[in-house]
Enzyme design. Structure first.
Site, PDB file in Angstrom:
ATOM      1  N   SER A 180       0.796  -1.225   0.000  1.00 22.60           N
ATOM      2  CA  SER A 180       0.000   0.000   0.000  1.00 22.60           C
ATOM      3  C   SER A 180       0.829   1.276   0.000  1.00 22.60           C
ATOM      4  CB  SER A 180      -0.936  -0.004   1.206  1.00 22.60           C
ATOM      5  OG  SER A 180      -0.225  -0.252   2.393  1.00 22.60           O
ATOM      6  N   HIS A 208      -5.553  -3.560  -1.921  1.00 29.88           N
ATOM      7  CA  HIS A 208      -5.318  -2.549  -2.961  1.00 29.88           C
ATOM      8  C   HIS A 208      -5.395  -3.123  -4.364  1.00 29.88           C
ATOM      9  CE1 HIS A 208      -4.579   1.216  -0.907  1.00 29.88           C
ATOM     10  NE2 HIS A 208      -4.012   0.521   0.066  1.00 29.88           N
ATOM     11  N   LYS A 239     -12.201  -0.045  -0.433  1.00 27.20           N
ATOM     12  CA  LYS A 239     -11.349   0.756  -1.321  1.00 27.20           C
ATOM     13  C   LYS A 239     -12.018   0.866  -2.689  1.00 27.20           C
ATOM     14  CE  LYS A 239      -7.325   0.363   1.512  1.00 27.20           C
ATOM     15  NZ  LYS A 239      -6.561  -0.657   2.207  1.00 27.20           N
TER      16      LYS A 239
END
Ligand SMILES: *Cc1c(COP(=O)(O)O)cnc(C)c1O
Length: 392
Positions: A180, A208, A239
């Site tokens: 990340s 991610h 996310k």
């Protein structure tokens, strides 16, 4: 009230060192531009990769779910807080991820805690990349298993750890799919080959990569065509998926076991209907609108190339996470402050989130940024970078 002077002392010291940070409230929704302190700025700090936080289909799904099923669930999943939509979504998620089963948790953070704390015993060992996410580190703190750390994406170091671990009952190797803070992708084909050679289980945290890599955003495991060779995939719904939550995609046995032993699942209330319905819709949008992922990657490459052309150090990034490495902690925060002044919101990130001397401003573009916005952002980077002598 007296009693916390020692905390205030430490906070004062942080302020003196230039590492004290205030929260930055947004006055608008989470878009490609946001309003901060009544000023419109370009958002380069969110994880809203595909713009789904404000997608009309997700919003409508949430509104309808609130109307029909209420604002909350009133219980943990294992007592009275499982609605049919929770189970339906888990089946859809498993199908999407090409796994036997999936189980949703309140967040990616708690999903990692549940898996790492419950699947291993003191006869086992967990082997973890040194730059894995804090939620993995905290999950490992909760296990009774032995722990080994290997050097970041270093396959020799991983192999050494596996060789040293041959006497344990079970070996679990855990890695972020995409790291990340640097935006590099874990070398999964090599990790999988080593794990197969030494008979270890593999767990990939794809926070991610969910919605970013692989077909329709299925993640790094799918990206590398390793669908049947990774035992546990953890993903986030917070996310790119645009809502909130985490999940474990694995076998039926793992799902059943986590229902019985995963403490966040057992002892914390389930997602409200709005969250589950919006997540369900988001997975459909990933299937219906793959062009969002194409735009994301186009924008990511555009910004990365632009920053590199200006002379910035973007490290080893291979994904839409593009760090601009500054080094000094104070300078990274000054850089971030100046960028905000010039109309770009890009947060400074320093120790303990990254190593000392590796402080940076981290950018994440989204599919929703226009080329015009990215050009404006690059201008701001150039101006702020020159003023602080980060570039010539
Ligand atoms: C963000 C992140 C998490 C936590 O996910 P949440 O859903 O925000 O709790 C876990 N692992 C990694 C690698 C992350 O980047």
């Amino acid at each position: 009230m007296k009693g916390f002077e020692y905390l205030q002392d430490e906070l004062d010291q942080m302020e003196q060192d230039g590492v004290y940070r205030s929260l930055v409230p947004l006055e608008t929704d989470q878009g490609a531009t946001v309003t901060i302190n009544a000023k419109k700025v370009i958002q380069l700090s969110s994880n809203n990769y595909l713009g789904l936080t404000t997608h009309p289909r997700l919003k409508l799904a949430a509104v309808r779910a609130a109307d029909q099923y209420g604002a909350g669930t009133g219980s943990v999943r294992t007592i009275a807080g499982t609605f049919t939509m929770h189970e339906q979504f888990e089946q859809e998620l498993a199908k999407f991820k090409h796994t036997e089963a999936a189980l949703v948790f309140q967040s990616g953070f708690t999903a990692n805690q549940a898996v790492l704390a419950s699947l291993l015993t003191k006869e086992d060992v967990v082997i973890s990349d040194e730059l894995n996410h804090a939620s993995i580190i905290d999950g490992i703190r909760l296990t009774k298993a032995a722990r080994k750390i290997y050097k970041h994406v270093d396959m020799n170091s991983l192999e050494e750890a596996l060789i040293e671990s041959k006497d344990y009952r079970k070996k679990l190797v855990v890695t972020d799919g995409v790291f990340s803070m640097d935006g590099n992708i874990a070398p999964l084909p090599e990790i999988v080959a080593l794990c197969e050679k030494y008979d270890a289980l593999i767990m990939v945290d794809d926070a991610h990569a969910s919605g970013v890599l692989g077909e329709n955003g299925r993640g790094t495991v799918n990206h590398f065509n390793l669908d049947d060779r990774v035992h546990i995939q953890v993903g986030t719904l917070s996310k790119a998926v645009g809502v909130l939550g985490g999940y474990v995609a694995s076998t039926r046995a793992v799902r059943e076991y986590l229902i019985h032993k995963g403490r966040p699942f057992l002892f914390s209330t389930s997602h409200p209907p709005t969250v589950t319905a919006a997540c369900q819709e988001a997975i459909q949008v990933l299937l219906d609108e793959p062009e969002r992922i194409e735009r994301l990657w186009f924008n990511a490459n555009y910004l990365k190339r632009g920053l590199e052309k200006l002379g910035f150090d973007t490290g080893i990034s291979e994904t839409p996470i593009t760090p601009v490495i500054v080094g000094d902690e104070k300078k990274a925060h000054e850089f971030s402050d100046k960028l905000l002044q010039y109309g770009v919101f890009a947060q400074g990130i320093a120790f303990p989130t990254v190593k000392k001397g590796q402080a940076r401003v981290r950018t994440i573009v989204t599919s929703e940024h226009t080329i015009d916005l990215l050009d404006q952002a690059l201008e701001a980077f150039e101006k702020a970078g020159k003023e602080l002598k980060i570039i010539k």
